[in-house]
Enzyme design. Structure first.
Site, PDB file in Angstrom:
ATOM      1  N   GLU A  77       0.812  -1.221   0.000  1.00  0.00           N
ATOM      2  CA  GLU A  77       0.000   0.000   0.000  1.00  0.00           C
ATOM      3  C   GLU A  77       0.845   1.270   0.000  1.00  0.00           C
ATOM      4  O   GLU A  77       1.259   1.749   1.054  1.00  0.00           O
ATOM      5  CB  GLU A  77      -0.942   0.020   1.220  1.00  0.00           C
ATOM      6  CG  GLU A  77      -1.809   1.276   1.275  1.00  0.00           C
ATOM      7  CD  GLU A  77      -2.767   1.328   2.459  1.00  0.00           C
ATOM      8  OE1 GLU A  77      -2.737   0.422   3.312  1.00  0.00           O
ATOM      9  OE2 GLU A  77      -3.540   2.290   2.527  1.00  0.00           O
ATOM     10  N   LYS A 135      -2.567  -1.995  -3.115  1.00  0.00           N
ATOM     11  CA  LYS A 135      -3.616  -1.145  -2.533  1.00  0.00           C
ATOM     12  C   LYS A 135      -3.229   0.312  -2.753  1.00  0.00           C
ATOM     13  O   LYS A 135      -2.546   0.925  -1.925  1.00  0.00           O
ATOM     14  CB  LYS A 135      -3.771  -1.459  -1.043  1.00  0.00           C
ATOM     15  CG  LYS A 135      -4.768  -0.580  -0.315  1.00  0.00           C
ATOM     16  CD  LYS A 135      -5.176  -1.176   1.018  1.00  0.00           C
ATOM     17  CE  LYS A 135      -6.010  -0.212   1.821  1.00  0.00           C
ATOM     18  NZ  LYS A 135      -6.674  -0.844   2.964  1.00  0.00           N
TER      19      LYS A 135
HETATM   20  P1  13P Z   1      -9.142   4.155   4.258  1.00  0.00           P
HETATM   21  O1  13P Z   1     -10.065   3.449   3.301  1.00  0.00           O
HETATM   22  O2  13P Z   1      -9.834   4.769   5.421  1.00  0.00           O
HETATM   23  O3  13P Z   1      -8.196   5.081   3.550  1.00  0.00           O
HETATM   24  O4  13P Z   1      -8.260   3.056   4.979  1.00  0.00           O
HETATM   25  C1  13P Z   1      -7.729   2.035   4.270  1.00  0.00           C
HETATM   26  C2  13P Z   1      -6.495   1.597   4.918  1.00  0.00           C
HETATM   27  O5  13P Z   1      -6.360   0.444   5.251  1.00  0.00           O
HETATM   28  C3  13P Z   1      -5.406   2.573   5.120  1.00  0.00           C
HETATM   29  O6  13P Z   1      -4.225   1.910   5.418  1.00  0.00           O
END
Ligand code: 13P
Length: 341
Positions: free
Chosen positions: A177, A219
């Protein structure tokens, strides 16, 4: 490394009509969320809230996996089952956030580096014993005056590569991510350029660390105008620029892309995902969600810490999960927002 196992799970987690629920807020973050409903952030209140989410009836129809936090993966339902054990029985895969948070790169900068490699092997063994099947590590990239620095992107990308390699060695699927934040007044083009550069470096580093692309999930953020930008891009522009950026920078052997919501409103996060799945067919990867705020916000606000609101709160979670599930198929209609609840 069991490549077949990793590939099967990564596909399954991101396959329409399901997506991932991120319920891995750190104690600091969930405390902030609880402040909005005037609730004290105790060990028991956090457990109760997570139990409410996980026990939502029918959640497994729309949610393939749930990301947990270190405290949560060790907690139990009121009838004594460990949360990961309960989720597996329900048909939901338990995941775990394994980074330990982000710290300032240096005293004079707002940029951050994510930590968590120290002791990671030991923690992964423990999480696996508890039932975890996949993991998450979030890097944060900020757009601003002369930001992001090359150093911030490069170092975070390097850490994501090393993290993913270690996780795969434990036969767990790493969610990678790199979040380019939407805070600020930057244009959508600036978001595109920074995200493209970040993704390129992330995949260079995943390759450098010899990560198996068929066994990860990406992500990313969507390509958005900064929150304070005067010109807010349309749903169609966000969808087409996001797909363009992903097509140009994400290898086709990555099984799935699961977006974060990152501060978009609940409805807009759903609309954007829907538009991508409606307009763009034959993409090489599954395109789904891994939302935190955009799935949980209505639930937490209606729960208010009171048992008498549990059912209403669970209905709110099911509603957002179902609408986002529809968005993975391009079947979401904005009118559904006004249906009961
Ligand atoms: P949000 O969808 O609130 O951005 O959170 C996703 C997430 O796992 C952030 O690390």
């Amino acid at each position: 490394m069991n490549k077949k196992k990793l590939n099967t799970l990564a596909k399954q987690l991101s396959l329409s009509p399901k997506g991932i629920l991120a319920a891995d807020e750190s104690t600091k973050t969930i405390t902030k969320r609880f402040e909005s409903i005037d609730l004290e952030s105790t060990f028991e209140n956090r457990r109760k809230y997570r139990e409410l989410l996980f026990k939502t009836e029918g959640l497994e129809k729309f949610i393939s996996g749930i990301i947990l936090y270190d405290e949560t993966i060790n907690q139990k339902t009121s009838d004594g089952q460990l949360f990961p054990e309960y989720l597996i029985k329900k048909g939901i895969s338990p995941g775990i956030k394994v980074d330990t948070g982000a710290i300032q790169i240096n005293q004079n900068s707002s940029e951050k580096i994510t930590e968590g490699l120290d002791g990671l092997n030991v923690r992964l063994k423990k999480y696996k014993e508890l039932g975890a099947e996949f993991t998450k590590w979030r890097a944060i990239i900020e757009i601003g005056d002369s930001l992001p620095s090359d150093y911030c992107i490069e170092y975070n990308a390097y850490l994501l590569g090393r993290y993913a390699k270690i996780v795969q060695q434990h036969d767990l699927v790493p969610i990678v991510e790199p979040e380019v934040l939407m805070d600020g007044d930057h244009t959508i083009q600036e978001c595109f350029d920074v995200t493209a550069k970040t993704l390129k470096l992330v995949f260079d580093n995943l390759n450098y660390h010899n990560v198996f692309m068929g066994g990860i999930l990406l992500k990313p953020n969507m390509i958005l105008s900064g929150k304070k930008c005067k010109n807010q891009a349309t749903i169609e522009t966000v969808a087409s620029m996001t797909i363009k950026c992903l097509n140009e920078n994400v290898p086709s052997d990555v099984p799935g892309i699961v977006f974060l919501s990152g501060g978009q409103s609940n409805e807009v996060a759903t609309q954007h995902l829907n538009e991508m799945n409606l307009k763009f067919n034959n993409l090489p990867w599954n395109l789904s969600f891994s939302y935190g705020r955009a799935l949980q916000q209505p639930s937490i606000l209606s729960w208010k810490g009171s048992d008498s609101n549990t059912t209403t709160s669970q209905k709110k979670l099911i509603k957002r999960s179902e609408l986002n599930s529809q968005a993975t198929m391009g079947d979401y209609r904005i009118e559904s927002e006004n249906a009961s609840l």
